[in-house]
Write a protein that holds these residues in place. Structure first.
Motif, short mmCIF file in Angstrom:
data_model
loop_
_atom_site.label_atom_id
_atom_site.label_comp_id
_atom_site.label_asym_id
_atom_site.label_seq_id
_atom_site.Cartn_x
_atom_site.Cartn_y
_atom_site.Cartn_z
N GLU B 106 0.84 -1.21 0.00
CA GLU B 106 0.00 0.00 0.00
C GLU B 106 0.87 1.25 0.00
OE1 GLU B 106 -2.05 -0.80 3.57
OE2 GLU B 106 -2.93 -2.63 2.72
N HIS B 107 2.00 1.16 0.65
CA HIS B 107 2.96 2.26 0.62
C HIS B 107 4.14 1.87 -0.25
CE1 HIS B 107 1.63 4.36 4.62
NE2 HIS B 107 0.70 4.39 3.67
N ARG B 108 4.60 2.85 -1.02
CA ARG B 108 5.78 2.62 -1.86
C ARG B 108 6.76 3.75 -1.63
NH1 ARG B 108 1.41 1.44 -4.39
NH2 ARG B 108 1.27 3.54 -5.24
N CYS B 110 10.62 5.97 -2.16
CA CYS B 110 11.63 6.47 -3.09
C CYS B 110 12.77 7.02 -2.24
CB CYS B 110 11.06 7.54 -4.02
SG CYS B 110 10.52 9.03 -3.17
N SER B 146 14.21 7.94 -8.44
CA SER B 146 13.39 6.99 -9.21
C SER B 146 12.05 6.83 -8.51
CB SER B 146 14.08 5.62 -9.29
OG SER B 146 15.36 5.75 -9.82
N ASN B 147 11.02 6.56 -9.29
CA ASN B 147 9.69 6.21 -8.76
C ASN B 147 9.08 7.30 -7.88
OD1 ASN B 147 10.10 3.58 -9.87
ND2 ASN B 147 11.35 3.10 -8.07
N GLN B 149 7.00 9.60 -8.64
CA GLN B 149 5.56 9.79 -8.92
C GLN B 149 4.71 8.78 -8.16
OE1 GLN B 149 7.53 10.25 -11.70
NE2 GLN B 149 6.78 12.13 -12.67
N GLU B 150 5.17 7.54 -8.14
CA GLU B 150 4.37 6.47 -7.55
C GLU B 150 4.52 6.42 -6.04
OE1 GLU B 150 7.01 5.43 -9.87
OE2 GLU B 150 5.68 6.32 -11.35
N ALA B 151 5.60 7.04 -5.52
CA ALA B 151 5.93 6.83 -4.11
C ALA B 151 4.94 7.54 -3.18
CB ALA B 151 7.34 7.34 -3.84
N THR B 152 4.59 6.86 -2.09
CA THR B 152 3.80 7.51 -1.05
C THR B 152 4.73 8.16 -0.02
OG1 THR B 152 3.79 5.48 0.26
CG2 THR B 152 1.94 5.83 -1.25
N ARG B 178 2.85 12.69 -0.52
CA ARG B 178 1.59 13.23 -1.07
C ARG B 178 1.13 14.42 -0.24
NH1 ARG B 178 -0.42 8.26 -3.49
NH2 ARG B 178 1.37 7.62 -4.74
N ASN B 197 13.61 11.64 -11.42
CA ASN B 197 12.89 12.89 -11.21
C ASN B 197 13.72 13.84 -10.37
OD1 ASN B 197 9.99 12.02 -12.12
ND2 ASN B 197 10.78 10.37 -10.84
#
Lengths: 370, 415
Positions: B106-108, B110, B146-147, B149-152, B178, B197
């Motif tokens: 559920e959490h990712r 970076c 990296s990642n 955008q997707e990271a929480t 976020r 990024n």
């Protein structure tokens, strides 16, 4: 299994290394270099009696230890580290040649003497053109009622001046065969030539109808020749690894101790990065040399690529590391008294013996299908 | 009980569990949840945090059994460096709050480490962490994320004390991504891709409860996190960075993606094929170059083999630190050889000239090895100092308050 060094391997390495530390230090080397033979016969006797090195690869039934190329490589590595000037590698190679010939009678006659350290031997392959290849042989052997004779001249023969026995590669018609030639036989003339590597003696051997003993069958000669050449290249590679490691150790030790501009020169990245690159090279060369030794012992099907790759790479690495060692030492490396030049001489010469790196790389390219 | 018996009993357990649970048709998320709940997703983690408290040898057995039936889902105890770092440095409360959402995906995460002014010299980072009530306010810029955008969340290092030397004023956070004050912008790469990024942090907030390790002791937590990252690098072998061009159609992209011998970095035989196809197998320069390249590849493979044989208990192999330099030498040499083989055609590019495009893509991709994850020059320092024992370069900023140290600009917009 490749790279699995056993307790016996480690014990052999430790024994040779401690012996080299005690008996083959630089002072001993310099003393030996100044003698006519270039090595100390008393040390050779100890290598034979205390460590059994000449008999290492000789089968037990001929009074040896029955070891393989991996064990020979360990010894060559350690002796190469000390720039040993005696005929270990030459004699071991002659023993390998006798084994490769498959000639049981010759083995029974000649190997016990080698194992005991009484017979010093070498292999005579290259000729005036300086090529270590079957198709470059001009030396030829002929057979008459009273046996074989060999005619021609052999160049770049290491340790021939002290050898009792030579394994000579010669053409027999369009074939190749190995012969055993006694250096005291009529028609054999050994002339030492001045070498750049003063830690090792080279000779030109003239064979003027010298009596020779054919080893094995002429039909199997090419295969035996190839095996000898493979073993020679891998032993040269192992010796190069030892020499390169010693040169890098010297360079690193000096870089830690030598102070300029208020700090140890090894703290300068210009020096540090050269040493780091050299470590990658030396460790890679070590992997190659031992992989190749294992491949020979396991009769691997990749010898056609592995052996030339290993000889070319290890030779280059030894030279590059010995050259780096000169550069790191700066002015002092230019003095006769400092050992830097001894490693440089050995490395620069060893690069050419048994085929230059470019020759072996070309051989590798062919083996890869180019 | 012998090691072999333990291994056998673990193997039996995994097999039994897989026999009862493995279902090829299960949706991925559902399967992953099942594996995590069972403890087989992270066998080396503690039992109270979705693990089984086993050792690294045992996890090999688990890997083997999952691979045997073709099941995915295990190995997050190696691959999830965020959870590993939290387990190593987190309080009981932090572990209780952060591990579960990471384990279930559920959490990712970076990595918010590098900055425009802090690349090789990471400890020179200038992103500010200022205390405000029960939290911290973060301002600055991170790059090469990296990642993002997707990271929480991100593992963030920021400067909390400017009046001490650089290593001693850094604090480490599990930072929520976020929120207002976090702007993520992709960096356009020379390869045409955008895998990284830059992250702008402007008054972003992180609760003190998300601090991993003591205030100003973040450098220590970071070392642990970097160690876990190296573990992942070791577990992955190589990997293609991929090539994306915004102006390519899907067909063109597919063509560029197809397995091309030009991209193969291991196995000199491929270069041999190409040299032959181009009629250059007899060229003595090409022969030497290909032999050299093949040699670099082979000795590196043998080094890896030897490192494996040497890595016993207490036997650290110096070979481990050399692989990165070896790989850089291989990939840059590969580009030289393929460019030489292709000759004039290598000035071309794009989908109409796939060979040239691959050569030119791999030319840039080679820098992933020699710059990414620390430059080769930094690696040479590490080898020189830690393996060979050479003295460090004098460091002008070593015992100076970071405030007074000469610094590179803290921000720079790449995108």
């Amino acid at each position: 299994v490749v790279f699995t060094f056993t307790a016996e391997h480690e014990a052999l390495r430790d024994a040779v290394r401690s012996f080299a530390r005690a008996a083959l230090a630089e002072a001993e080397l310099r003393k030996a270099m100044s003698t006519p033979t270039g090595f100390d016969p008393a040390v050779w006797t100890r290598l034979a009696t205390e460590l059994g090195l000449p008999g290492l690869v000789v089968p037990e039934r001929f009074d040896g230890s029955g070891a393989g190329l991996v064990e020979l490589a360990i010894v060559a590595d350690e002796l190469g580290r000390a720039l040993y000037s005696g005929p270990f590698t030459s004699t071991a190679l002659a023993a390998v040649a006798l084994l490769a010939s498959g000639d049981a009678a010759a083995q029974a006659d000649l190997l016990p003497g080698i194992a005991a350290g009484d017979t010093i031997a070498t292999a005579a392959i290259a000729e005036a053109e300086g090529q270590w290849a079957a198709d470059a042989l001009r030396c030829s052997a002929t057979v008459a009622a009273d046996g074989w004779t060999v005619r021609g001249s052999k160049h770049y023969v290491v340790d021939a001046h002290v050898a009792d026995l030579m394994i000579v590669a010669a053409a027999v018609g369009s074939d190749v065969a190995l012969f055993a030639v006694r250096t005291d036989a009529p028609g054999v003339r050994v002339a030492v030539v001045t070498g750049f590597d003063i830690t090792r003696r080279l000779a030109v051997v003239e064979l003027d109808g010298a009596p020779a003993r054919l080893l094995g069958d002429v039909a199997d000669g090419a295969q035996a020749f190839a095996r000898v050449l493979d073993a020679a290249c891998v032993l040269a590679a192992a010796e190069a690894v030892g020499g390169a490691a010693a040169a890098l150790d010297m360079a690193v030790a000096y870089a830690k101790e030598r102070v300029q501009f208020g700090r140890a020169i090894g703290s300068f990245q210009a020096i540090k990065h050269m040493c780091a690159d050299a470590l990658l090279d030396v460790e890679s060369a070590r992997s190659a040399a031992y992989y190749a030794a294992w491949a020979i012992d396991d009769d691997g099907d990749d010898l056609a690529t592995v052996v030339p790759l290993t000889k070319a790479f290890c030779s280059d690495v030894f030279f590059d590391t010995a050259a780096l060692n000169m550069q790191v030492h700066g002015g002092i490396s230019f003095t006769w008294e400092h050992p830097c030049h001894l490693y440089y001489r050995r490395a620069k010469s060893a690069k050419q013996l048994w085929g230059a790196p470019s020759v072996h790389r070309d051989r590798l390219a062919t083996a890869l299908g180019l | 009980v012998t090691g072999q018996e333990i291994e056998m009993s673990i193997r039996t357990d995994v097999r039994a569990w897989l026999a009862d649970n493995w279902d090829r048709d299960l949706p991925h998320d559902e399967w992953q949840r099942r594996v995590v709940e069972s403890g087989w997703a992270a066998p080396t983690w503690p039992v109270e945090y979705f693990g089984r408290g086993l050792d690294a040898d045992a996890r090999k057995v688990v890997d083997e059994e999952f691979a045997r039936v073709g099941a995915s889902g295990t190995g997050i105890d190696v691959m999830n460096l965020y959870a590993n770092t939290i387990l190593a440095h987190g309080t009981k409360e932090q572990k209780g709050a952060f591990i579960a959402p990471l384990a279930f995906g559920e959490h990712r995460g970076c990595l918010l480490y590098s900055e425009p002014g802090a690349g090789s010299d990471l400890a020179a980072l200038q992103t500010r962490a200022e205390r405000d009530g029960d939290g911290w306010v973060i301002t600055g810029q991170k790059v090469w994320t990296s990642n993002a955008q997707e990271a929480t969340h991100g593992m963030l290092v920021a400067r909390s004390d400017w009046d001490v030397p650089k290593h001693r004023g850094i604090t480490f956070f599990w930072f929520p991504m976020r929120q207002d004050g976090v702007e993520v912008r992709p960096i356009h790469q020379v390869t045409g891709g955008a895998e990284f990024n830059e992250v702008f942090l402007d008054g972003a907030r992180v609760p003190d409860a998300n601090r991993l390790g003591e205030v100003n002791e973040g450098w220590r937590t970071l070392q642990t996190a970097l160690g876990f990252e190296r573990l992942i690098m070791g577990a992955k072998a190589g990997g293609n960075t991929g090539d994306r061009r915004p102006d390519w159609t899907p067909e063109q992209q597919a063509e560029a993606d197809r397995e091309s011998p030009w991209t193969r970095q291991v196995g000199g035989a491929d270069y041999v094929e190409l040299a032959r196809a181009l009629g250059k197998g007899g060229d003595p320069v090409i022969r030497q170059e290909i032999a050299r390249l093949y040699t670099y590849e082979q000795v590196n493979a043998w080094n890896a083999l030897r490192a494996g044989a040497e890595s016993g208990p207490g036997a650290a192999s110096p070979l481990a630190s050399l692989g990165k330099l070896a790989m850089s030498r291989i990939v840059h040499s590969g580009v030289r050889v393929t460019s030489e083989l292709l000759g004039a055609e290598s000035v071309l590019d794009g989908p109409d000239f796939p060979e040239a495009a691959e050569v030119n893509r791999s030319a840039f991709a080679a820098y992933v090895s020699s710059i990414g994850g620390g430059t080769d020059q930094v690696q040479r320092n590490i080898i020189g100092e830690r393996v060979l024992g050479l003295p460090k370069e004098p460091e002008l900023d070593r015992s100076v308050a970071f405030r007074d140290v000469r610094k590179a600009p803290a921000t720079r917009r790449f995108s």
